[in-house]
Design an enzyme around this catalytic site. Structure first.
Site, PDB file in Angstrom:
ATOM      1  N   HIS A 155      37.687  42.093  39.347  1.00  0.00           N
ATOM      2  CA  HIS A 155      39.022  41.672  39.753  1.00  0.00           C
ATOM      3  C   HIS A 155      39.139  41.708  41.275  1.00  0.00           C
ATOM      4  O   HIS A 155      38.284  42.269  41.967  1.00  0.00           O
ATOM      5  CB  HIS A 155      40.094  42.569  39.127  1.00  0.00           C
ATOM      6  CG  HIS A 155      40.363  42.248  37.689  1.00  0.00           C
ATOM      7  ND1 HIS A 155      39.579  42.725  36.671  1.00  0.00           N
ATOM      8  CD2 HIS A 155      41.335  41.500  37.110  1.00  0.00           C
ATOM      9  CE1 HIS A 155      40.059  42.279  35.510  1.00  0.00           C
ATOM     10  NE2 HIS A 155      41.119  41.537  35.755  1.00  0.00           N
ATOM     11  N   LYS A 159      43.703  45.144  42.925  1.00  0.00           N
ATOM     12  CA  LYS A 159      43.975  45.734  41.609  1.00  0.00           C
ATOM     13  C   LYS A 159      43.890  47.253  41.688  1.00  0.00           C
ATOM     14  O   LYS A 159      42.940  47.810  42.236  1.00  0.00           O
ATOM     15  CB  LYS A 159      42.998  45.193  40.563  1.00  0.00           C
ATOM     16  CG  LYS A 159      43.348  45.630  39.141  1.00  0.00           C
ATOM     17  CD  LYS A 159      42.567  44.843  38.112  1.00  0.00           C
ATOM     18  CE  LYS A 159      42.851  45.325  36.688  1.00  0.00           C
ATOM     19  NZ  LYS A 159      44.284  45.185  36.334  1.00  0.00           N
TER      20      LYS A 159
END
Length: 267
Positions: A155, A159
């Protein structure tokens, strides 16, 4: 006409939801909620999302939103879940939760509301990811233990939780296929002299960097061959459009705690 309140409207997923609302003419946005210290408080939420002015300012008045809305879509940080649950205890509403990394107390708050309202808790609402979870469950049931299972996710750098809720969902699907409890066999990364790999281990690895929306790969590694299942999200639209379709389903359900397996039973 379904009146919606979006919680976490000032975030990345909130923006995607606001942009995708145009595809759902039977929905009316009545509130766009985010934390009181969000720098865009008071600004038009549509303009903030790049969707055009909608006349709904970003607000921190969650109580008013719950009173006015027919249903709640929630993509906030997990620590806000108990506060929303307290509001819904007084004014029950369908509550779709895409928030991940809930601790035991936060999960208990969700389960409490499910006694009086329909609640759906899911780490990922894209059709592709939920299809993938079903395929992983079937593959884990068919392939023998000699096929080692590893889950790798990546990600964007912003995040906050690791591994992703989606990676855990995929690992849980693999564990279900093998008739194992994930808590008993999970390995979260490796470091140092770890010894030989146990056949039952399901390992989960989290990568972070750049602007990656979400990549997930589940590997079944056997002797002489390797099978890989991969899902790559190129935008958040697959998540937001999935959530907007799912809230319609949820609003028609009786009180209870639901998952995407209830929405898409064929997968």
């Amino acid at each position: 006409m379904l009146k919606l309140a979006i919680f976490g409207a000032g975030g990345r997923m909130g923006g995607s939801l606001l942009r995708d609302l145009a595809q759902f003419p039977d929905y009316t946005l009545v509130a766009a909620i985010d934390r009181a210290d969000h720098p865009a408080q008071g600004q038009d939420s549509g303009l903030l999302a790049g969707a055009g002015a909608n006349g709904i300012p970003l607000s921190a008045d969650a109580a008013a939103a719950v009173r006015e809305a027919d249903a709640i879509i929630d993509f906030t940080f997990h620590t806000s879940v108990p506060g929303t649950a307290a509001l819904l205890r007084e004014t029950p509403r369908p509550w779709l939760i895409g928030t991940t990394a809930l601790d035991a107390a936060e999960r208990a708050a969700v389960e409490d509301i499910a006694r009086v309202a329909p609640v759906l808790l899911a780490s990922n609402m894209s059709l592709g990811i939920n299809l993938l979870a079903g395929l992983i469950r079937r593959a884990a049931a068919i392939l023998p233990p000699g096929y080692d299972i590893e889950v790798v996710e990546m990600h964007h750098r912003h995040k906050k939780d690791a591994p992703s809720g989606t990676a855990i969902t995929l690992a849980e699907a693999a564990a279900e296929g093998r008739k194992l409890a994930l808590d008993d066999v999970a390995c979260y990364g490796r470091h140092g002299v770890t010894g030989e790999r146990d056949a039952d281990t399901i390992a989960i690895h989290a990568l972070r960097g750049g602007d990656v929306v979400g990549d997930h790969t589940v590997i079944f590694a056997g002797d002489g061959e390797r099978i890989e299942f991969t899902h790559k999200a190129s935008s958040r639209q697959c998540f937001s459009s999935g959530a907007l379709r799912t809230i319609r389903w949820l609003a028609a359900q009786p009180a209870g705690l639901y998952s995407m397996k209830d929405v898409l039973p064929s997968v």
